[in-house]
Motif scaffolding. Structure first.
Motif, short mmCIF file in Angstrom:
data_model
loop_
_atom_site.label_atom_id
_atom_site.label_comp_id
_atom_site.label_asym_id
_atom_site.label_seq_id
_atom_site.Cartn_x
_atom_site.Cartn_y
_atom_site.Cartn_z
N TYR A 72 0.94 -1.47 -0.11
CA TYR A 72 -0.04 -0.01 -0.07
C TYR A 72 0.90 1.10 0.06
CZ TYR A 72 -3.63 -3.34 1.25
OH TYR A 72 -4.48 -4.49 1.29
N ALA A 90 0.51 -6.91 3.56
CA ALA A 90 -0.68 -6.90 4.11
C ALA A 90 -0.80 -6.48 5.41
CB ALA A 90 -1.14 -8.32 4.26
N SER A 131 -5.32 0.12 -6.45
CA SER A 131 -5.11 -1.28 -5.41
C SER A 131 -3.86 -0.89 -4.67
CB SER A 131 -4.61 -2.31 -6.51
OG SER A 131 -3.00 -1.72 -7.04
N LEU A 178 -5.44 1.70 1.03
CA LEU A 178 -6.47 0.91 2.02
C LEU A 178 -7.33 1.68 2.87
CD1 LEU A 178 -6.92 -1.93 3.49
CD2 LEU A 178 -5.03 -0.84 5.13
N ILE A 197 -11.33 -0.73 -3.64
CA ILE A 197 -9.91 -0.73 -3.06
C ILE A 197 -10.13 -1.76 -1.52
CG2 ILE A 197 -9.50 1.62 -3.37
CD1 ILE A 197 -10.45 2.44 -0.63
N ASP A 198 -8.89 -2.10 -1.13
CA ASP A 198 -9.17 -2.95 -0.01
C ASP A 198 -9.40 -2.09 1.32
OD1 ASP A 198 -8.07 -5.09 -1.39
OD2 ASP A 198 -6.09 -4.97 -0.68
N THR A 199 -10.04 -2.92 2.20
CA THR A 199 -10.74 -2.12 3.28
C THR A 199 -10.22 -2.98 4.71
OG1 THR A 199 -12.57 -3.62 3.24
CG2 THR A 199 -12.87 -1.53 2.18
N CYS A 200 -10.09 -2.30 5.79
CA CYS A 200 -9.85 -2.75 7.15
C CYS A 200 -10.95 -2.16 8.07
CB CYS A 200 -8.48 -2.39 7.47
SG CYS A 200 -7.69 -2.96 9.25
N THR A 217 -11.43 -6.65 3.71
CA THR A 217 -10.46 -7.50 3.57
C THR A 217 -9.74 -7.93 4.58
OG1 THR A 217 -10.10 -5.76 1.61
CG2 THR A 217 -8.19 -7.42 2.11
N MET A 227 -15.46 -0.98 -0.92
CA MET A 227 -15.62 -1.88 -1.67
C MET A 227 -16.27 -1.22 -3.32
SD MET A 227 -17.54 -4.71 0.82
CE MET A 227 -18.10 -5.55 -0.41
#
Length: 232
Positions: free
Chosen positions: A3, A228, A173, A176, A194-197, A213, A190
């Motif tokens: 990221y 990650a 991509s 985050l 993009i990725d999510t936390c 994610t 989403m």
């Protein structure tokens, strides 16, 4: 995935909004001659506000309308002769004076010197900027983007498009999104591809189709490596 940009939500992610609300609402009631207003009306207010904020996320109301409508309904319910517009304006001003960080936030952010950091919030621009400016996080973020200035709000993908343009992001991509709300932050991420936390300190069950994610339960768990984010 490596990221480049970490985008944080603000309320109930980095700042303790319950504490913020308590002080700001209490001070506003006191200014209107109701020093016991917080104790008397907070539960009613929170029930109304929750519905109104959901209306905002679903596009049924604007942020400007929200500012007044939640108090209009509260005062109508309790037959209080208070101008909801004036009350709402002072409440936003008082919000800007409150900066209550969630445990572990400063330590977590201090370990992210290698990343670009930004805020993406559905809150009011002047209140959110003032709260960050009055906190230890004042020099932490490259950008503080509030829905009020964009004309869009999470989970709409357009607010993420706006942020990416402001920050010169061409590869989603490498972004985050981190936040506490499944319906706003995670669904929004989403929608933006993009990725999510999901920051879930109370360990709420997730029985929805909105699947982050990653999931963490405290900021001590948040580790961004080259590959990650880890949930321990």
């Amino acid at each position: 995935m490596s990221y480049e940009l970490l985008v944080f939500d603000l309320d109930d992610t980095l700042f303790d909004f319950a504490e913020t609300e308590k002080h700001a609402l209490g001070n506003t009631f006191t200014s209107f001659g109701l020093p016991n207003g917080l104790a008397a009306y907070r539960d009613s207010y929170r029930a109304i506000s929750s519905v109104i904020w959901d209306d905002l996320e679903q596009g049924r109301i604007t942020l400007e309308e929200l500012k007044v409508e939640r108090f209009r309904q509260l005062f109508a319910q309790h037959e209080l002769p208070i101008d909801a517009s004036r009350f709402g304006e002072l409440y936003i001003e008082n919000l800007g004076r409150e900066s209550h960080l969630i445990d572990g936030v400063e330590e977590m952010l201090s370990g992210l010197a290698d990343y670009r950091l930004a805020i993406l919030t559905n809150g009011f621009t002047r209140a959110q900027h003032a709260r960050i400016a009055g906190s230890p996080l004042r020099d932490t973020f490259e950008a503080i983007i509030a829905s009020e200035e964009t004309g869009f709000k999470k989970p709409q993908p357009e607010i993420f498009d706006y942020a990416f343009k402001q920050l010169g992001i061409t590869d989603p991509s490498r972004v985050l999104m981190i936040g506490d709300s499944l319906t706003s932050d995670i669904q929004g991420g989403m929608n933006a591809g993009i990725d999510t936390c999901w920051f879930n300190p109370h360990r709420h069950p997730n029985n929805t189709a909105v699947q982050p994610t990653f999931e963490i339960h405290s900021w001590a768990e948040f580790r961004v490596g080259r590959q990650a984010v880890n949930s321990n």
